[in-house]
Design a protein around this motif. Structure first.
Motif, mmCIF file in Angstrom:
data_model
loop_
_atom_site.group_PDB
_atom_site.id
_atom_site.type_symbol
_atom_site.label_atom_id
_atom_site.label_comp_id
_atom_site.label_asym_id
_atom_site.label_seq_id
_atom_site.Cartn_x
_atom_site.Cartn_y
_atom_site.Cartn_z
ATOM 1 N N ARG A 16 38.762 33.557 55.012
ATOM 2 C CA ARG A 16 39.237 33.533 56.408
ATOM 3 C C ARG A 16 40.672 34.007 56.525
ATOM 4 N N ARG A 17 41.487 33.652 55.545
ATOM 5 C CA ARG A 17 42.911 33.961 55.630
ATOM 6 C C ARG A 17 43.263 35.287 54.965
ATOM 7 N N GLY A 18 42.211 36.011 54.549
ATOM 8 C CA GLY A 18 42.439 37.386 54.087
ATOM 9 C C GLY A 18 42.972 37.505 52.670
ATOM 10 N N HIS A 19 42.616 36.553 51.801
ATOM 11 C CA HIS A 19 43.135 36.572 50.439
ATOM 12 C C HIS A 19 42.176 37.145 49.388
ATOM 13 N N VAL A 20 41.027 37.690 49.821
ATOM 14 C CA VAL A 20 40.076 38.242 48.843
ATOM 15 C C VAL A 20 40.729 39.323 47.983
ATOM 16 N N GLY A 21 41.366 40.270 48.627
ATOM 17 C CA GLY A 21 41.983 41.382 47.908
ATOM 18 C C GLY A 21 43.055 40.892 46.944
ATOM 19 N N GLU A 22 43.864 39.945 47.381
ATOM 20 C CA GLU A 22 44.954 39.430 46.537
ATOM 21 C C GLU A 22 44.412 38.704 45.305
ATOM 22 N N VAL A 23 43.342 37.927 45.488
ATOM 23 C CA VAL A 23 42.758 37.217 44.335
ATOM 24 C C VAL A 23 42.178 38.233 43.345
ATOM 25 N N LEU A 24 41.439 39.218 43.851
ATOM 26 C CA LEU A 24 40.871 40.236 42.959
ATOM 27 C C LEU A 24 41.982 41.047 42.290
ATOM 28 N N ARG A 25 43.035 41.315 43.012
ATOM 29 C CA ARG A 25 44.177 42.051 42.452
ATOM 30 C C ARG A 25 44.784 41.303 41.263
ATOM 31 N N ARG A 26 44.955 40.001 41.423
ATOM 32 C CA ARG A 26 45.544 39.207 40.334
ATOM 33 C C ARG A 26 44.625 39.172 39.116
ATOM 34 N N ILE A 27 43.318 39.094 39.357
ATOM 35 C CA ILE A 27 42.353 39.094 38.253
ATOM 36 C C ILE A 27 42.421 40.424 37.504
ATOM 37 N N GLU A 28 42.447 41.512 38.243
ATOM 38 C CA GLU A 28 42.501 42.831 37.611
ATOM 39 C C GLU A 28 43.857 43.089 36.957
ATOM 40 N N ALA A 29 44.932 42.621 37.596
ATOM 41 C CA ALA A 29 46.273 42.824 37.035
ATOM 42 C C ALA A 29 46.408 42.128 35.688
ATOM 43 N N LYS A 30 45.714 41.013 35.541
ATOM 44 C CA LYS A 30 45.752 40.252 34.288
ATOM 45 C C LYS A 30 44.968 40.961 33.183
ATOM 46 N N GLY A 31 44.129 41.923 33.585
ATOM 47 C CA GLY A 31 43.362 42.683 32.604
ATOM 48 C C GLY A 31 41.925 42.231 32.452
ATOM 49 N N TYR A 32 41.504 41.309 33.299
ATOM 50 C CA TYR A 32 40.109 40.876 33.257
ATOM 51 C C TYR A 32 39.220 41.902 33.954
ATOM 52 N N THR A 33 37.932 41.849 33.613
ATOM 53 C CA THR A 33 36.962 42.815 34.142
ATOM 54 C C THR A 33 36.038 42.140 35.149
ATOM 55 N N LEU A 34 35.817 42.806 36.281
ATOM 56 C CA LEU A 34 34.841 42.316 37.255
ATOM 57 C C LEU A 34 33.458 42.790 36.828
ATOM 58 N N VAL A 35 32.551 41.836 36.623
ATOM 59 C CA VAL A 35 31.183 42.147 36.190
ATOM 60 C C VAL A 35 30.245 42.190 37.390
ATOM 61 N N ALA A 36 30.491 41.325 38.366
ATOM 62 C CA ALA A 36 29.676 41.266 39.589
ATOM 63 C C ALA A 36 30.532 40.649 40.681
ATOM 64 N N VAL A 37 30.371 41.171 41.899
ATOM 65 C CA VAL A 37 31.099 40.641 43.052
ATOM 66 C C VAL A 37 30.173 40.667 44.246
ATOM 67 N N GLU A 38 30.121 39.574 44.980
ATOM 68 C CA GLU A 38 29.252 39.537 46.151
ATOM 69 C C GLU A 38 29.805 38.589 47.208
ATOM 70 N N LEU A 39 29.861 39.063 48.453
ATOM 71 C CA LEU A 39 30.247 38.202 49.569
ATOM 72 C C LEU A 39 28.979 37.568 50.121
ATOM 73 N N ARG A 40 28.961 36.262 50.189
ATOM 74 C CA ARG A 40 27.750 35.637 50.710
ATOM 75 C C ARG A 40 28.026 34.285 51.351
ATOM 76 N N HIS A 41 27.081 33.887 52.187
ATOM 77 C CA HIS A 41 27.133 32.606 52.874
ATOM 78 C C HIS A 41 26.250 31.655 52.078
ATOM 79 N N ALA A 42 26.841 30.729 51.355
ATOM 80 C CA ALA A 42 26.072 29.833 50.480
ATOM 81 C C ALA A 42 25.353 28.771 51.295
ATOM 82 N N ASP A 43 24.132 28.439 50.883
ATOM 83 C CA ASP A 43 23.426 27.355 51.582
ATOM 84 C C ASP A 43 23.643 26.027 50.859
ATOM 85 N N GLU A 44 23.158 24.969 51.529
ATOM 86 C CA GLU A 44 23.423 23.617 51.043
ATOM 87 C C GLU A 44 22.837 23.374 49.649
#
Ligand code: DAT
Ligand code: MG
Length: 140
Positions: A16-44
């Motif tokens: 909601r507060r627009g931090h998706v890009g910043e979190v992914l940026r920090r993960i990539e900046a650290k040198g980690y690899t994204l294996v899968a990414v998905e935006l979704r609405h989780a159910d109960e």
């Protein structure tokens, strides 16, 4: 050694507060690899499984409601000691005391509510990482 994998979530407050890009940026900046990414609405049902270790705790109902309040960004992240490493990037659970420089320390707000909203989730061990990755990304 085989690289480790962890499950990362950007929680609804972070999306909601627009931090998706910043979190992914920090993960990539650290040198980690994204294996899968998905935006979704989780159910109960998914969230009850995800937070099974907290079943019965006083905050778990509010936690599941919060996690259903909007979309989350789920990611599988890979790298040497990434479970511990991402938790270090995330910082302490309580945003007020999370160190500056960490995701929670820099980006999470303490709203003064009973439930802690802290922008990200990261698996806390090899067993929970395997369980959570299988739950969120059964095809992996
Ligand atoms: P973490 O996310 O740092 O691994 P956790 O697994 O102990 O923390 O708890 C899961 C989430 O539940 C946490 O990110 C925020 C919320 N939470 C934890 N303890 C809480 C408490 N005492 N009161 C309110 N919310 C809490
Ligand atoms: Mg945890």
């Amino acid at each position: 050694p085989a690289p480790q994998r962890t499950l990362v979530l950007v929680k609804p407050d972070g999306v909601r507060r627009g931090h998706v890009g910043e979190v992914l940026r920090r993960i990539e900046a650290k040198g980690y690899t994204l294996v899968a990414v998905e935006l979704r609405h989780a159910d109960e049902a998914l969230l009850a499984e995800h937070y099974a270790e907290h079943a019965g705790k006083p905050f778990v109902g509010a936690l599941v409601d919060f996690m259903r309040s909007g979309p989350v960004l789920a990611a599988v992240v890979e790298g040497h000691r990434v479970i511990e490493g991402f938790r270090s990037l995330a910082g302490a659970t309580d945003p007020t005391v999370a160190a500056p420089g960490t995701i929670r320390g820099d980006l999470a707000r303490d709203w003064g509510t009973k439930l802690i909203e802290n922008v990200v989730h990261g698996s806390d061990g090899e067993e929970s990482a395997a369980r959570e990755i299988a739950l969120w990304f059964p095809a992996l």
